[in-house]
Design a protein around this motif. Structure first.
Motif, short mmCIF file in Angstrom:
data_model
loop_
_atom_site.label_atom_id
_atom_site.label_comp_id
_atom_site.label_asym_id
_atom_site.label_seq_id
_atom_site.Cartn_x
_atom_site.Cartn_y
_atom_site.Cartn_z
N VAL A 110 -3.71 -1.52 -5.87
CA VAL A 110 -2.54 -1.63 -5.01
C VAL A 110 -1.55 -2.53 -5.73
O VAL A 110 -1.95 -3.57 -6.28
CB VAL A 110 -2.90 -2.22 -3.63
CG1 VAL A 110 -1.67 -2.49 -2.79
CG2 VAL A 110 -3.83 -1.26 -2.89
N SER A 166 2.57 1.70 -3.32
CA SER A 166 1.56 2.15 -4.29
C SER A 166 1.32 3.65 -4.16
O SER A 166 1.23 4.37 -5.16
CB SER A 166 0.24 1.41 -4.07
OG SER A 166 0.39 0.04 -4.30
N GLN A 167 1.22 4.13 -2.93
CA GLN A 167 0.96 5.55 -2.69
C GLN A 167 2.13 6.43 -3.11
O GLN A 167 1.93 7.58 -3.50
CB GLN A 167 0.65 5.78 -1.22
CG GLN A 167 -0.65 5.17 -0.77
CD GLN A 167 -0.82 5.17 0.75
OE1 GLN A 167 0.12 5.38 1.50
NE2 GLN A 167 -2.05 4.92 1.19
N LYS A 168 3.34 5.90 -3.04
CA LYS A 168 4.53 6.69 -3.34
C LYS A 168 5.09 6.43 -4.74
O LYS A 168 6.06 7.08 -5.15
CB LYS A 168 5.63 6.40 -2.32
CG LYS A 168 5.24 6.71 -0.88
CD LYS A 168 4.95 8.18 -0.70
CE LYS A 168 4.58 8.51 0.73
NZ LYS A 168 4.20 9.90 0.91
N GLU A 187 -1.07 4.53 -9.84
CA GLU A 187 -0.78 5.95 -9.57
C GLU A 187 -2.05 6.74 -9.28
O GLU A 187 -2.00 7.72 -8.55
CB GLU A 187 -0.01 6.56 -10.74
CG GLU A 187 1.43 6.10 -10.81
CD GLU A 187 2.25 6.83 -11.88
OE1 GLU A 187 1.69 7.63 -12.64
OE2 GLU A 187 3.47 6.59 -11.92
N GLY A 218 -4.52 5.53 -7.63
CA GLY A 218 -5.07 5.03 -6.38
C GLY A 218 -6.19 4.02 -6.56
O GLY A 218 -6.90 3.71 -5.61
N LYS A 264 0.83 -1.21 0.00
CA LYS A 264 0.00 0.00 0.00
C LYS A 264 0.87 1.26 0.00
O LYS A 264 0.62 2.20 -0.76
CB LYS A 264 -0.93 -0.02 1.21
CG LYS A 264 -1.96 1.07 1.20
CD LYS A 264 -2.95 0.90 2.33
CE LYS A 264 -3.94 2.05 2.33
NZ LYS A 264 -4.89 1.96 3.43
N LEU A 265 1.91 1.28 0.83
CA LEU A 265 2.78 2.44 0.89
C LEU A 265 3.54 2.65 -0.43
O LEU A 265 3.62 3.77 -0.92
CB LEU A 265 3.77 2.30 2.05
CG LEU A 265 4.56 3.57 2.30
CD1 LEU A 265 4.60 3.88 3.78
CD2 LEU A 265 5.95 3.45 1.76
#
Length: 85
Positions: A48, A11-13, A43, A45, A8-9
């Motif tokens: 994931v 994916s977010q970054k 990208e 969101g 998840k992290l």
């Protein structure tokens, strides 16, 4: 941090890491082994990233300031810890 939290992290970054490295979506998707369409969805969101792609990002961009800051240290060490959880 467990595998899901790491995925998840990352994916977010992912977009920030890509931009920091100066890669296009096409180049980045090729490097981490996913389609450009999948990268775009991550990208935005909507998806994931998978475990393999998350590990690839951490390995290939282990010097990334974005990742090091988000993970409070070396991304590969975080991967190693998450792999056994």
């Amino acid at each position: 941090m467990n595998r899901y939290e790491l995925k998840k992290l990352v994916s977010q970054k992912l977009k920030l890491v890509r931009v920091e490295a100066g890669f296009t979506q096409e180049q980045m998707s090729h490097m981490i082994g996913i389609s450009k369409k999948t990268l775009v969805q991550i990208e935005k969101g909507r998806l994931v990233t998978g475990w393999t792609a998350a590990v690839a990002v951490c390995a290939l961009f282990s010097e990334s300031q974005v990742l090091n800051s988000a993970l409070d240290g070396n991304p590969l060490e975080v991967v190693n810890r998450a792999a056994v959880d």
